[in-house]
Design an enzyme around this catalytic site. Structure first.
Site, PDB file in Angstrom:
ATOM      1  N   GLU A 148      -2.453   8.576 -11.450  1.00  0.00           N
ATOM      2  CA  GLU A 148      -1.982   7.348 -12.075  1.00  0.00           C
ATOM      3  C   GLU A 148      -1.920   7.469 -13.596  1.00  0.00           C
ATOM      4  OE1 GLU A 148      -4.360   4.042 -10.707  1.00  0.00           O
ATOM      5  OE2 GLU A 148      -4.994   5.214  -8.951  1.00  0.00           O
ATOM      6  N   ARG A 183       1.807  -6.889  -9.437  1.00  0.00           N
ATOM      7  CA  ARG A 183       2.066  -6.238  -8.146  1.00  0.00           C
ATOM      8  C   ARG A 183       2.104  -7.229  -6.987  1.00  0.00           C
ATOM      9  NH1 ARG A 183      -3.308  -3.470  -5.845  1.00  0.00           N
ATOM     10  NH2 ARG A 183      -4.751  -5.185  -6.200  1.00  0.00           N
ATOM     11  N   HIS A 203       0.364   3.131 -10.444  1.00  0.00           N
ATOM     12  CA  HIS A 203      -0.615   3.623  -9.459  1.00  0.00           C
ATOM     13  C   HIS A 203       0.090   4.485  -8.407  1.00  0.00           C
ATOM     14  CE1 HIS A 203      -3.685   3.577  -6.400  1.00  0.00           C
ATOM     15  NE2 HIS A 203      -4.422   2.657  -6.983  1.00  0.00           N
ATOM     16  N   ASP A 260     -12.684   8.926  -7.092  1.00  0.00           N
ATOM     17  CA  ASP A 260     -12.202   7.784  -7.870  1.00  0.00           C
ATOM     18  C   ASP A 260     -12.660   8.014  -9.309  1.00  0.00           C
ATOM     19  OD1 ASP A 260     -11.236   5.419  -8.818  1.00  0.00           O
ATOM     20  OD2 ASP A 260     -12.240   4.142  -7.356  1.00  0.00           O
ATOM     21  N   ARG A 286       0.853  -1.194   0.000  1.00  0.00           N
ATOM     22  CA  ARG A 286       0.000   0.000   0.000  1.00  0.00           C
ATOM     23  C   ARG A 286       0.892   1.248   0.000  1.00  0.00           C
ATOM     24  NH1 ARG A 286      -4.977   0.591  -1.420  1.00  0.00           N
ATOM     25  NH2 ARG A 286      -5.579  -1.174  -0.090  1.00  0.00           N
TER      26      ARG A 286
END
Length: 285
Positions: free
Chosen positions: A257, A95, A155, A199, A69
């Site tokens: 991103e 990832r 990201h 978002d 994270r």
């Protein structure tokens, strides 16, 4: 994992958890940490900056199969949910697996790392340049006999003094998909502010500027090979639901991103390649 190549003097191999290797960079131009798990840039701070540029959660989990994270997770070879198979992991496999370190070298301007990962007929190479500027380039090649759709994202979590006080420039007039609540298409008017969960997937192939007045700096995020820009902050309720993020961690970052959203996927022909790049630098405000 394959044997490590010889490391330059400014790069040191360490483990932050058993069997979890991380490259620590101490160079006259910057400090950084890069995990081999996910080829993940965890931290980067140029010597000219007096505050970290990337946010890394203090509750991040360091184990194989779990994405870190913070920093710059690599979402590959798809973005968000798999476009046709819901049993596949969100944001792909890159990832949550270890990559191979192929090369590491340094010069007076910084450190260059190259890592690779294979998934099916696709090979990914990531070039990471760490200096006064950070550049991450994700190269994908299709070695198969059939066309393959490619999407994904770099990201990037950017560290801020207080998310509710920052703004993002460079997206005015762009069409975006708001994915909070009912998925709705909107047009950006002026600057992006954070006063709730954000978002959004913008149809945007140019740079964006994060203005943090409290830190008196502007973070410039440039990109190539990216038809989408994702802006994200989980805000209060969603942050509380994330076990690897402090309840108030939402205040400490916003994400810009460089992305290829699934509906804008690039079709890689057999033998075809694509490069997705994000470049980050810091300027005084």
């Amino acid at each position: 994992m394959e044997p490590f190549p010889e490391l330059p003097q400014s790069v040191r191999l360490t483990e932050i958890a058993p069997g979890y290797p991380v490259l620590e960079v101490r160079h006259p131009r910057c400090t950084a940490r890069v995990a081999l798990h996910g080829a993940h840039v965890m931290e980067w701070q140029p010597v000219s900056a007096d505050f970290p540029v990337l946010y890394l959660s203090p509750d991040a989990i360091y184990q194989e199969g779990k994405a870190i994270r913070g920093g710059i997770p690599i979402c590959w070879p798809w973005f968000n949910a798999h476009p046709s198979d819901p049993s596949q992991p969100s944001h792909g496999h890159a990832r949550t697996h270890f990559w191979e370190l192929d090369a590491a070298d340094a010069d007076p301007l910084g450190v260059h790392l190259c890592l690779s990962f294979q998934h099916g007929d696709l090979t990914a190479f990531v070039d990471i340049l760490l200096g006064e500027t950070l550049a991450v380039s994700l190269h994908t090649t299709n070695h198969g006999n059939h066309p393959v759709p490619l999407s994904g994202a770099l990201h990037t979590y950017l560290a801020v003094a207080a998310a509710e006080k920052v703004q993002i420039d460079g997206l005015d007039g762009d069409l975006y998909l708001d994915t909070v609540g009912p998925r709705t298409e909107r047009i950006q008017e002026g600057l992006v502010f954070f006063d709730r969960e954000v978002d959004r997937i913008y149809e945007n192939d140019s740079s964006a500027l994060l203005v943090d007045a409290d830190l008196e700096r502007v973070v410039v995020v440039e990109k190539e090979g990216s038809p989408s820009t994702v802006i994200w902050n989980p805000w209060i309720d969603k942050a509380r639901a994330l076990g690897d993020l402090p309840d108030d961690g939402w205040r400490d970052f916003v994400c810009i991103e460089a992305a290829i959203a699934n509906d804008r996927a690039i079709i890689l022909a057999p033998g075809g390649s694509h490069t997705l790049t994000t470049t980050i630098r810091v300027e005084d405000h």
